[in-house]
Design an enzyme around this catalytic site. Structure first.
Site, PDB file in Angstrom:
ATOM      1  N   GLN A 220       5.411   4.909   4.857  1.00  0.00           N
ATOM      2  CA  GLN A 220       5.600   6.019   5.783  1.00  0.00           C
ATOM      3  C   GLN A 220       5.899   5.543   7.210  1.00  0.00           C
ATOM      4  O   GLN A 220       5.872   6.323   8.143  1.00  0.00           O
ATOM      5  CB  GLN A 220       4.340   6.904   5.799  1.00  0.00           C
ATOM      6  CG  GLN A 220       3.965   7.426   4.423  1.00  0.00           C
ATOM      7  CD  GLN A 220       2.759   8.344   4.430  1.00  0.00           C
ATOM      8  OE1 GLN A 220       2.780   9.398   3.830  1.00  0.00           O
ATOM      9  NE2 GLN A 220       1.701   7.956   5.099  1.00  0.00           N
ATOM     10  N   ASN A 249       5.922  10.475   7.418  1.00  0.00           N
ATOM     11  CA  ASN A 249       4.536  10.090   7.662  1.00  0.00           C
ATOM     12  C   ASN A 249       3.622  11.300   7.503  1.00  0.00           C
ATOM     13  O   ASN A 249       3.578  12.184   8.362  1.00  0.00           O
ATOM     14  CB  ASN A 249       4.377   9.497   9.068  1.00  0.00           C
ATOM     15  CG  ASN A 249       2.948   9.076   9.350  1.00  0.00           C
ATOM     16  OD1 ASN A 249       2.156   8.866   8.431  1.00  0.00           O
ATOM     17  ND2 ASN A 249       2.622   8.950  10.628  1.00  0.00           N
ATOM     18  N   ASP A 278      -5.904   0.732  -0.166  1.00  0.00           N
ATOM     19  CA  ASP A 278      -5.428   0.598   1.212  1.00  0.00           C
ATOM     20  C   ASP A 278      -4.462  -0.573   1.339  1.00  0.00           C
ATOM     21  O   ASP A 278      -4.523  -1.540   0.568  1.00  0.00           O
ATOM     22  CB  ASP A 278      -6.602   0.388   2.160  1.00  0.00           C
ATOM     23  CG  ASP A 278      -7.125   1.696   2.734  1.00  0.00           C
ATOM     24  OD1 ASP A 278      -6.469   2.729   2.551  1.00  0.00           O
ATOM     25  OD2 ASP A 278      -8.200   1.675   3.364  1.00  0.00           O
ATOM     26  N   ASP A 393     -10.971  11.844   1.245  1.00  0.00           N
ATOM     27  CA  ASP A 393     -11.662  11.258   0.095  1.00  0.00           C
ATOM     28  C   ASP A 393     -12.954  12.006  -0.224  1.00  0.00           C
ATOM     29  O   ASP A 393     -13.236  12.323  -1.387  1.00  0.00           O
ATOM     30  CB  ASP A 393     -11.943   9.772   0.330  1.00  0.00           C
ATOM     31  CG  ASP A 393     -12.484   9.454   1.721  1.00  0.00           C
ATOM     32  OD1 ASP A 393     -12.983  10.375   2.405  1.00  0.00           O
ATOM     33  OD2 ASP A 393     -12.413   8.278   2.125  1.00  0.00           O
TER      34      ASP A 393
END
Length: 641
Positions: A220, A249, A278, A393
């Site tokens: 992104q 993004n 990640d 999350d």
């Protein structure tokens, strides 16, 4: 898409125009299922080998894939990565025994150790080898006495005159009838080198990652991963497993959700997994094996979370398992009995026992630094909310739990991520943390507005006393935007990100400076003034500090404050405080401004009063909008597909 390496260089959505007929599908296993490998060194030199195997006495040479034991030596696998989380396998799967297999050469003894909830060790299987030459040894351990806690591990020992080489260690369980296809999804934004390093780590181990069918990279940024010299080679190494996507993004939520979106659109079975990861972690590739194997054997679908270790302190476990206090907006709370910021090579100060997570824990949620979500969860629960990032999350895990899908944080499945306490709280992303935490509380907590209002007022007062006017404005904007209702999530957070950065840019203390180049202040004039201990009568001190601020009284005209002493009761005694940034890379200058303080206090009180009055009605708006916000069609629109 599946079937070829989808590497696109055109518009953000160009990749999806090249979809072929390949679909993710379950496959028949070939032999036993590898649950984890026995490794003896980490993926990088900064990682201590003692996290994998500990030399109790004697001499040994520890390598990634094997170990050589000299005479009169013992090496124990009772370590973070060496342990098999038996308690979790007994609780969540129908596996009744596990085998540890190794290829050995030489003479010595292999034994399987076990612990209980108190960490007391015992031996459950052992075998002596003599004159072995590339001999396969298999030890079996039952998973029958670990319900509340405990683990298994492999110990290797030689006596005088003996030496032993052990390699190709595998912990295996009986395979299911079908293996779930798994896709790793990496969300990246201008961290091209970090992302490439993790792709290279996966490529180097790809032959061992038998449950991994695909890797999606949602790029992104403007500094693209594909621009790096090593990208062409890693794309070649990963072959048709790699799918590189450029998209607008949309933050972490948009990047991670893209993997769910792609897998859901190209699978023939609902028995599939998506593993979020990640881009800026130091990856232990065995995490993929451990998490996917566990998911393949759980009796019912569960979200499987990996643990986080602190990258700047690689021996530290961030937390064993965590939950959130939703109504008071407090994420990251360690579950009772959980290790927290624990030195995995150290001992507990009270018990003097090694820091091992013996007790099995139930997590409330798991961070998306590594988190596996079965497709069944997506079908029942929907997609993540377009939060941009922060609390996505936690919200998803609590929503899934309401649909009958718990979250399990699996010990030994760890990645190294930048230490959270080295990130300054006074940043633009605090807006998303606050706004999204209030939305999550509205959706999944009793949403006691009196309690929530007190929490926000307390935060605002402390920010104002600490001369954090930009942070105060950030809080106000977050509450205002929550009250706008679900329409604020319509663009996935893009406009909000730009606006909060514009707002914060108006406040000088949000900017970081070099300690030797502070605007308007001579470097030699800034001396450290330390804080007094935490007040025993905080409410009385709070009232006194408020009165001093209202009346314009201060104790110090100028001084430097270390970040760990930048408490509201100390900062409020300064006219100007030069506060170390949490990153330790610079300082922030906080200066008393009476007009700003009163203006922000007035605006804050007004919007929190609105929250108290209008919050219940806005809560219902979010609940009604949830099906649409978390739908595939909504994400398709956001991805401009």
């Amino acid at each position: 898409m599946p079937g070829k390496a989808a590497v696109t260089g055109e518009a953000p959505s160009a990749m999806v125009s090249t979809v072929d007929d390949t679909r993710f599908a379950e496959r028949t296993p070939q032999g036993r299922l590898t649950a984890q490998r026995g490794l003896y060194a980490g993926p990088a030199p900064i990682v201590s080998k003692d996290l994998y195997a500990e030399l109790e006495w004697g001499t040994a040479v520890r390598e990634r894939g094997g170990i050589s034991i000299e005479p009169a030596s013992k090496v124990s696998g009772n370590t973070y990565f060496g342990r098999f989380p038996a308690s979790y396998w007994q609780r969540w799967t129908d596996v009744t025994e596990v085998q540890v297999e190794a290829v050995v050469t030489g003479d010595g003894q292999l034994s399987v150790g076990a612990s209980d909830i108190e960490g007391d060790p015992r031996v459950v299987a052992a075998e002596v080898v003599a004159g072995a030459k590339q001999q396969k040894v298999t030890l079996t351990a039952k998973l029958d006495k670990f319900y509340d806690g405990g683990a298994l591990w492999l110990d290797i020992e030689t006596e005088g005159g003996q030496s032993l080489r052990v390699e190709k260690v595998r912990w295996t369980v009986e395979a299911p009838e079908k293996i779930r296809p798994t896709a790793v999804t990496i969300c990246t934004m201008n961290r091209a080198d970090d992302c490439l390093s993790n792709l290279q780590a996966l490529a180097a181990d790809v032959s061992s990652l038998e449950t991994l069918d695909a890797i999606y990279v949602a790029d992104q940024g403007t500094d693209l991963v594909e621009s790096r010299d090593g990208f062409e080679q890693v794309a070649k190494d990963l072959g048709d497993k790699l799918h590189y996507i450029k998209q607008p993004n949309l933050g972490g939520a948009g990047g991670f959700t893209r993997g769910l979106y792609e897998v859901a659109g190209h699978t023939e079975t609902e028995h599939a997994n998506v593993l979020f990861m990640d881009d800026d972690v130091l990856l232990e590739p065995d995490l993929v094996i451990r998490m996917t194997a566990f998911s393949n054997r759980t009796v019912n679908p569960v979200i499987v979370g990996g643990q986080m270790l602190n990258l700047l302190h690689p021996n530290q476990l961030h937390v064993g398992a965590e939950y959130a206090r939703l109504n008071t907006l407090e994420p990251g709370q360690p579950v009772q009995h959980s290790l927290s910021t624990a030195d995995l090579l150290g001992v507990d100060e009270e018990t003097l026992k090694p820091n091992r997570q013996e007790r099995r824990l139930d997590a409330g949620y798991n961070g998306w630094w590594s988190c596996l979500i079965p497709y069944e969860v997506v079908k029942a629960t929907g997609y993540p909310l377009p939060f941009f990032f922060q609390w996505d999350d936690a919200e998803y895990s609590y929503r899934a739990r309401a649909h009958g899908f718990p979250t399990v944080t699996l010990p030994g499945a760890g990645v190294w991520h930048a230490d959270f306490h080295w990130k300054d709280w006074d940043e633009w992303h605090r807006y998303f943390n606050l706004r999204n935490s209030i939305i999550t509380a509205a959706l999944h907590s009793p949403f006691n507005l009196n309690l929530l209002s007190r929490v926000l007022i307390a935060q605002l007062v402390r920010y104002l006393l600490g001369m954090q006017y930009g942070l105060s404005a950030t809080l106000i904007k977050a509450v205002e935007d929550f009250l706008e209702g679900p329409e604020v999530l319509r663009d996935g957070g893009v406009a909000a990100m730009k606006e909060i950065r514009r707002i914060r840019d108006e406040y000088p203390e949000t900017k970081r400076h070099k300690a030797t180049d502070v605007p308007g202040i001579a470097s030699n004039d800034i001396g450290i003034i330390n804080s007094a201990p935490r007040p025993s009568m905080q409410r009385l001190v709070l009232i006194k500090r408020i009165l001093d601020r209202v009346l314009g009284r201060s104790r110090h005209s100028l001084g430097a404050i270390p970040i760990d002493e930048a408490h509201w009761w100390h900062v409020a005694t300064f006219d100007t405080a030069v506060v170390t940034d949490a990153s330790q890379e610079g300082v922030r200058v906080r200066s008393y401004d009476r007009a700003k303080m009163f203006d922000l206090a007035r605006r804050g009180a007004k919007v929190i009063q609105r929250l108290r009055k209008e919050g219940a009605a806005v809560q219902e708006q979010y609940k009604r909008a949830m099906p649409e916000l978390t739908s595939r069609d909504n994400w398709k629109r956001l991805y401009e597909l």
